[in-house]
Design a protein around this motif. Structure first.
Motif, short mmCIF file in Angstrom:
data_model
loop_
_atom_site.label_atom_id
_atom_site.label_comp_id
_atom_site.label_asym_id
_atom_site.label_seq_id
_atom_site.Cartn_x
_atom_site.Cartn_y
_atom_site.Cartn_z
N ARG A 113 136.83 100.62 28.56
CA ARG A 113 135.62 101.24 27.99
C ARG A 113 135.79 101.47 26.50
NH1 ARG A 113 135.91 104.00 32.95
NH2 ARG A 113 137.01 105.75 31.99
N ASP A 114 136.98 101.89 26.08
CA ASP A 114 137.24 102.09 24.66
C ASP A 114 137.16 100.77 23.89
OD1 ASP A 114 137.48 104.81 24.92
OD2 ASP A 114 139.69 104.80 24.91
N THR A 151 133.54 100.03 23.33
CA THR A 151 133.03 100.89 22.27
C THR A 151 133.52 100.42 20.90
OG1 THR A 151 132.98 102.75 23.80
CG2 THR A 151 132.93 103.28 21.45
#
Length: 90
Positions: A27-28, A31
């Motif tokens: 997820r990072d 992002t």
């Protein structure tokens, strides 16, 4: 906006490597890809395209690794030239 460590990504011929990452890291990466696209004005890339430049950047800025690599290169160089340990001066 914060200045990211990575700049525009170069398209290079890859070597296949399989890595398992925790979902939070994935997820990072998504992002980060969006932030990089916003900063560079390009399109967001897939997370797998970020791993190579991130690892390259990490190794390039790791002082301990740079020191280790220099000492390993000088050891190889000494072996190739037949030199051993430096001789003490009289």
């Amino acid at each position: 906006m914060t200045k990211l460590k990575l700049g525009p990504l170069v398209d290079d011929k890859p070597v296949k490597l399989t890595v398992e990452l925790p979902a939070a890291v994935h997820r990072d990466l998504i992002t980060y890809a969006a932030a990089l696209a916003a900063e560079t004005g390009g399109d967001a890339v897939s997370p797998d395209k970020l791993v190579r430049p991130m690892i390259e950047r990490f190794m390039a800025t790791d002082r301990g690794f740079a020191k280790h690599r220099r000492s390993a290169k000088s050891a190889v160089s000494r072996r190739e030239t037949g030199g051993g340990a430096p001789q003490p001066r009289p």
